[in-house]
Design an enzyme around this catalytic site. Structure first.
Site, PDB file in Angstrom:
ATOM      1  N   ASP A  63       0.894  -1.161   0.000  1.00  0.00           N
ATOM      2  CA  ASP A  63       0.000   0.000   0.000  1.00  0.00           C
ATOM      3  C   ASP A  63       0.935   1.214   0.000  1.00  0.00           C
ATOM      4  OD1 ASP A  63      -1.565   2.173   0.570  1.00  0.00           O
ATOM      5  OD2 ASP A  63      -2.699   1.213   2.180  1.00  0.00           O
ATOM      6  N   SER A 143      -2.263  13.511 -14.379  1.00  0.00           N
ATOM      7  CA  SER A 143      -3.478  13.403 -15.203  1.00  0.00           C
ATOM      8  C   SER A 143      -3.764  14.773 -15.795  1.00  0.00           C
ATOM      9  CB  SER A 143      -4.656  12.978 -14.314  1.00  0.00           C
ATOM     10  OG  SER A 143      -5.888  13.183 -14.986  1.00  0.00           O
ATOM     11  N   TYR A 156      -9.319  14.227  -6.446  1.00  0.00           N
ATOM     12  CA  TYR A 156      -8.443  13.631  -7.471  1.00  0.00           C
ATOM     13  C   TYR A 156      -7.625  14.716  -8.187  1.00  0.00           C
ATOM     14  CZ  TYR A 156      -7.066  10.986 -11.635  1.00  0.00           C
ATOM     15  OH  TYR A 156      -6.345  10.394 -12.642  1.00  0.00           O
TER      16      TYR A 156
HETATM   17  N1  LIG Z   1      -6.960   5.451 -17.234  1.00  0.00           N
HETATM   18  C1  LIG Z   1      -7.057   6.784 -17.394  1.00  0.00           C
HETATM   19  O1  LIG Z   1      -7.855   7.291 -18.196  1.00  0.00           O
HETATM   20  C2  LIG Z   1      -6.158   7.704 -16.592  1.00  0.00           C
HETATM   21  C3  LIG Z   1      -6.126   9.061 -16.947  1.00  0.00           C
HETATM   22  C4  LIG Z   1      -5.295   9.922 -16.247  1.00  0.00           C
HETATM   23  C5  LIG Z   1      -4.514   9.437 -15.209  1.00  0.00           C
HETATM   24  N2  LIG Z   1      -4.570   8.123 -14.867  1.00  0.00           N
HETATM   25  C6  LIG Z   1      -3.730   7.667 -13.764  1.00  0.00           C
HETATM   26  O2  LIG Z   1      -3.019   6.520 -14.145  1.00  0.00           O
HETATM   27  C7  LIG Z   1      -2.797   5.692 -13.013  1.00  0.00           C
HETATM   28  C8  LIG Z   1      -3.306   4.289 -13.291  1.00  0.00           C
HETATM   29  O3  LIG Z   1      -4.689   4.372 -13.567  1.00  0.00           O
HETATM   30  P1  LIG Z   1      -5.511   3.159 -14.199  1.00  0.00           P
HETATM   31  O4  LIG Z   1      -6.554   3.762 -15.059  1.00  0.00           O
HETATM   32  O5  LIG Z   1      -4.600   2.143 -14.769  1.00  0.00           O
HETATM   33  O6  LIG Z   1      -6.231   2.596 -12.857  1.00  0.00           O
HETATM   34  P2  LIG Z   1      -6.531   1.100 -12.351  1.00  0.00           P
HETATM   35  O7  LIG Z   1      -7.487   1.259 -11.231  1.00  0.00           O
HETATM   36  O8  LIG Z   1      -6.885   0.226 -13.489  1.00  0.00           O
HETATM   37  O9  LIG Z   1      -5.128   0.615 -11.783  1.00  0.00           O
HETATM   38  C9  LIG Z   1      -4.576   1.189 -10.613  1.00  0.00           C
HETATM   39  C10 LIG Z   1      -3.738   0.150  -9.896  1.00  0.00           C
HETATM   40  O10 LIG Z   1      -3.252   0.768  -8.691  1.00  0.00           O
HETATM   41  C11 LIG Z   1      -3.420  -0.160  -7.633  1.00  0.00           C
HETATM   42  N3  LIG Z   1      -3.536   0.576  -6.370  1.00  0.00           N
HETATM   43  C12 LIG Z   1      -4.590   1.299  -5.922  1.00  0.00           C
HETATM   44  N4  LIG Z   1      -4.343   1.781  -4.697  1.00  0.00           N
HETATM   45  C13 LIG Z   1      -3.095   1.364  -4.365  1.00  0.00           C
HETATM   46  C14 LIG Z   1      -2.278   1.554  -3.220  1.00  0.00           C
HETATM   47  N5  LIG Z   1      -2.705   2.237  -2.142  1.00  0.00           N
HETATM   48  N6  LIG Z   1      -1.041   1.009  -3.209  1.00  0.00           N
HETATM   49  C15 LIG Z   1      -0.612   0.274  -4.278  1.00  0.00           C
HETATM   50  N7  LIG Z   1      -1.344   0.050  -5.376  1.00  0.00           N
HETATM   51  C16 LIG Z   1      -2.577   0.593  -5.419  1.00  0.00           C
HETATM   52  C17 LIG Z   1      -4.674  -0.935  -7.970  1.00  0.00           C
HETATM   53  O11 LIG Z   1      -4.729  -2.177  -7.276  1.00  0.00           O
HETATM   54  C18 LIG Z   1      -4.532  -1.094  -9.478  1.00  0.00           C
HETATM   55  O12 LIG Z   1      -3.817  -2.270  -9.820  1.00  0.00           O
HETATM   56  C19 LIG Z   1      -3.491   6.386 -11.833  1.00  0.00           C
HETATM   57  O13 LIG Z   1      -2.558   7.163 -11.121  1.00  0.00           O
HETATM   58  C20 LIG Z   1      -4.508   7.260 -12.525  1.00  0.00           C
HETATM   59  O14 LIG Z   1      -4.886   8.373 -11.753  1.00  0.00           O
HETATM   60  C21 LIG Z   1      -5.384   7.240 -15.533  1.00  0.00           C
END
Ligand SMILES: NC(=O)c1ccc[n+]([C@@H]2O[C@H](COP(=O)([O-])OP(=O)(O)OC[C@H]3O[C@@H](n4cnc5c(N)ncnc54)[C@H](O)[C@@H]3O)[C@@H](O)[C@H]2O)c1
Length: 257
Positions: A63, A143, A156
């Protein structure tokens, strides 16, 4: 392309979504990869998939908001691979909630995972990089929400804006140590994540209508931007935010005529 032979990387939140794509791309570039995630079993499944493809990969349950767990993550990476050359702070949560309806607990959790997690991992890994005295790379996943406000994204967006400014400060503090610190800012990226639902069709249509490239992002768009920033070619790039969003953050598209 093999640009990371002999390097080792920690990617947080790498069991699913963007983190998984980033871990896979770095492995493809020759790095040994620690798949770090709060979902320990899923992290091991992702690492096993990489090993089955012939890459060096291990997993650790962490975590990122917990300093002791972060320290243990770094120690297990060094035990597995001998060093940590690359850190990708990708773990994040993105609940949607209007500010007037957001509980204090929910606000604190978003800040703890997204912003404090980035700080704790950067501090723990950065110290090891400085001790080792070798070049290092840190990439923080922010983001478009870090600069473009949208309703429902109060905690966020604030956490992602914080990551941008923290990136710049760390870049200045670590620049003299040959450690670069940059951020990648994805726009809406469809990942097929098993743990995060895809945006609704209405949201996707509205977003794509504001994207110059005319499509949503793909995980590989983000992964290859990260791969560049951690590569030797990006040695002189630090303190920057690279938005990988098809032009979304460049401004509003105009109406014909
Ligand atoms: N997908 C998008 O459109 C998008 C856009 C902008 C930014 N982001 C950023 O990209 C990153 C990944 O997003 P995603 O869409 O792949 O999300 P996702 O939810 O698919 O994956 C996130 C991963 O982080 C892990 N996680 C969550 N809390 C945690 C913690 N406390 N400690 C360790 N691991 C933890 C989850 O288990 C998961 O495997 C994030 O930081 C998100 O804000 C995503």
């Amino acid at each position: 392309m093999i640009r990371l032979e002999g390097k080792s990387a920690i990617v947080t939140g790498a069991a699913h979504g963007l983190g998984r794509a980033i871990a896979s791309r770095l492995a493809d570039e020759g790095a040994a990869v620690m798949v770090a995630d709060a979902r320990g079993n899923d992290a091991e499944t992702a690492a096993e998939t990489l090993r089955a493809a012939g890459y060096r990969a291990e997993s650790v349950e962490v975590d990122v908001s917990d300093a002791a767990q972060v320290d243990a993550m770094v120690l297990s990476s060094i035990a597995a691979f001998g060093s940590v050359d690359i850190l990708v702070n990708n773990a994040g949560i993105s609940p949607v909630s209007p500010a007037l309806e957001t509980s204090e607990e929910d606000w604190d959790r978003v800040m703890a995972v997204n912003l404090k997690g980035c700080f704790l991992c950067s501090k723990a890994v950065g110290r090891k990089m400085v001790e080792a005295g070798t070049a290092g790379r840190i990439v923080n996943i922010t983001s478009t929400a870090g600069t473009n406000a949208r309703p429902g994204a109060g905690a966020y967006a604030a956490s992602k804006a914080g990551i941008i400014q923290f990136t710049r400060v760390m870049a200045l503090e670590l620049g003299g140590r040959s450690i670069t610190v940059n951020a990648v800012g994805p726009g809406m990226t469809i990942t097929g994540s098993e743990v995060k639902p895809a945006p609704t069709d209405a949201y996707q249509t509205a977003f794509v209508n504001q994207v110059a490239a005319g499509r949503a992002g793909r995980p590989e768009d983000i992964a290859q931007a990260v791969a560049y920033l951690v590569s030797p070619e990006a040695e002189y790039v630090t303190g920057q935010v690279l938005f990988v969003d098809g032009g979304y953050s460049a401004g509003k598209l105009s109406v014909d005529g």
